[in-house]
Motif scaffolding. Structure first.
Motif, PDB file in Angstrom:
ATOM      1  N   ALA A   1       0.847  -1.263   0.039  1.00  0.00           N
ATOM      2  CA  ALA A   1      -0.069  -0.029   0.013  1.00  0.00           C
ATOM      3  C   ALA A   1       0.994   1.250   0.114  1.00  0.00           C
ATOM      4  CB  ALA A   1      -0.834  -0.079   1.093  1.00  0.00           C
ATOM      5  N   GLU A   2       0.801   2.065  -0.943  1.00  0.00           N
ATOM      6  CA  GLU A   2       1.456   3.390  -0.935  1.00  0.00           C
ATOM      7  C   GLU A   2       0.733   4.567  -1.336  1.00  0.00           C
ATOM      8  OE1 GLU A   2       4.800   2.962  -3.949  1.00  0.00           O
ATOM      9  OE2 GLU A   2       5.484   1.130  -3.066  1.00  0.00           O
TER      10      GLU A   2
ATOM     11  N   PRO B   1      -7.619   0.350  -4.281  1.00  0.00           N
ATOM     12  CA  PRO B   1      -8.196  -0.748  -3.555  1.00  0.00           C
ATOM     13  C   PRO B   1      -9.209  -1.408  -4.184  1.00  0.00           C
ATOM     14  CG  PRO B   1      -7.851   1.375  -2.008  1.00  0.00           C
ATOM     15  CD  PRO B   1      -7.583   1.580  -3.640  1.00  0.00           C
ATOM     16  N   GLN B   2     -10.387  -0.765  -4.678  1.00  0.00           N
ATOM     17  CA  GLN B   2     -11.427  -1.337  -5.466  1.00  0.00           C
ATOM     18  C   GLN B   2     -11.017  -2.287  -6.659  1.00  0.00           C
ATOM     19  OE1 GLN B   2     -11.278   2.166  -4.966  1.00  0.00           O
ATOM     20  NE2 GLN B   2     -12.564   2.159  -3.057  1.00  0.00           N
ATOM     21  N   GLU B   3     -10.184  -1.582  -7.357  1.00  0.00           N
ATOM     22  CA  GLU B   3      -9.398  -2.573  -8.374  1.00  0.00           C
ATOM     23  C   GLU B   3      -8.817  -3.766  -8.023  1.00  0.00           C
ATOM     24  OE1 GLU B   3      -8.469   0.907 -11.741  1.00  0.00           O
ATOM     25  OE2 GLU B   3      -7.233   0.643 -10.139  1.00  0.00           O
ATOM     26  N   ALA B   4      -8.119  -3.585  -6.975  1.00  0.00           N
ATOM     27  CA  ALA B   4      -7.505  -4.519  -6.406  1.00  0.00           C
ATOM     28  C   ALA B   4      -8.141  -5.729  -5.755  1.00  0.00           C
ATOM     29  CB  ALA B   4      -6.489  -4.437  -5.192  1.00  0.00           C
ATOM     30  N   GLY B   5      -9.476  -5.401  -5.395  1.00  0.00           N
ATOM     31  CA  GLY B   5     -10.505  -6.509  -4.892  1.00  0.00           C
ATOM     32  C   GLY B   5     -10.915  -7.092  -6.103  1.00  0.00           C
ATOM     33  N   LYS B   6     -11.452  -6.470  -7.173  1.00  0.00           N
ATOM     34  CA  LYS B   6     -11.800  -7.074  -8.304  1.00  0.00           C
ATOM     35  C   LYS B   6     -10.910  -8.262  -8.857  1.00  0.00           C
ATOM     36  CE  LYS B   6     -14.871  -7.688 -11.546  1.00  0.00           C
ATOM     37  NZ  LYS B   6     -15.914  -8.477 -11.254  1.00  0.00           N
TER      38      LYS B   6
ATOM     39  N   ILE C   1      -2.596   0.574  -4.418  1.00  0.00           N
ATOM     40  CA  ILE C   1      -1.792  -0.608  -4.210  1.00  0.00           C
ATOM     41  C   ILE C   1      -0.835  -0.705  -5.295  1.00  0.00           C
ATOM     42  CG2 ILE C   1      -2.030  -2.846  -3.713  1.00  0.00           C
ATOM     43  CD1 ILE C   1      -4.838  -2.366  -2.490  1.00  0.00           C
ATOM     44  N   VAL C   2       0.397  -0.818  -5.218  1.00  0.00           N
ATOM     45  CA  VAL C   2       1.271  -1.243  -6.017  1.00  0.00           C
ATOM     46  C   VAL C   2       2.034  -2.679  -5.868  1.00  0.00           C
ATOM     47  CG1 VAL C   2       3.819  -0.576  -6.851  1.00  0.00           C
ATOM     48  CG2 VAL C   2       2.404   1.082  -5.895  1.00  0.00           C
ATOM     49  N   VAL C   3       1.607  -3.294  -7.248  1.00  0.00           N
ATOM     50  CA  VAL C   3       1.880  -4.950  -7.235  1.00  0.00           C
ATOM     51  C   VAL C   3       3.284  -4.866  -8.272  1.00  0.00           C
ATOM     52  CG1 VAL C   3       1.032  -7.069  -7.885  1.00  0.00           C
ATOM     53  CG2 VAL C   3      -0.317  -5.317  -6.986  1.00  0.00           C
TER      54      VAL C   3
END
Length: 54
Positions: A17-18, A40-45, A22-24
């Motif tokens: 988390a930055e 965070p919404q895109e990461a959840g999807k 969120i950076v992957v």
């Protein structure tokens, strides 16, 4: 001129988390890493889609 830094390794798969995102960082074949920043919404999807795939 930019300094040339030798690659010491591609590193592990990681997500941090930055700020508000969120950076992957994903190691790629042939060297280097793919870096993706998402909300965070895109990461959840993405988590839902990956879970369904496996």
């Amino acid at each position: 001129m930019a300094a040339m830094k030798p690659r010491t390794g591609d590193g592990p798969l990681e997500a941090t988390a930055e700020g508000r995102g969120i950076v992957v960082r994903i190691p790629t074949e042939g060297g280097g890493r793919l870096v993706i920043e998402m909300s965070p919404q895109e990461a959840g999807k993405l988590a839902e889609v990956l879970t369904a795939a496996i």
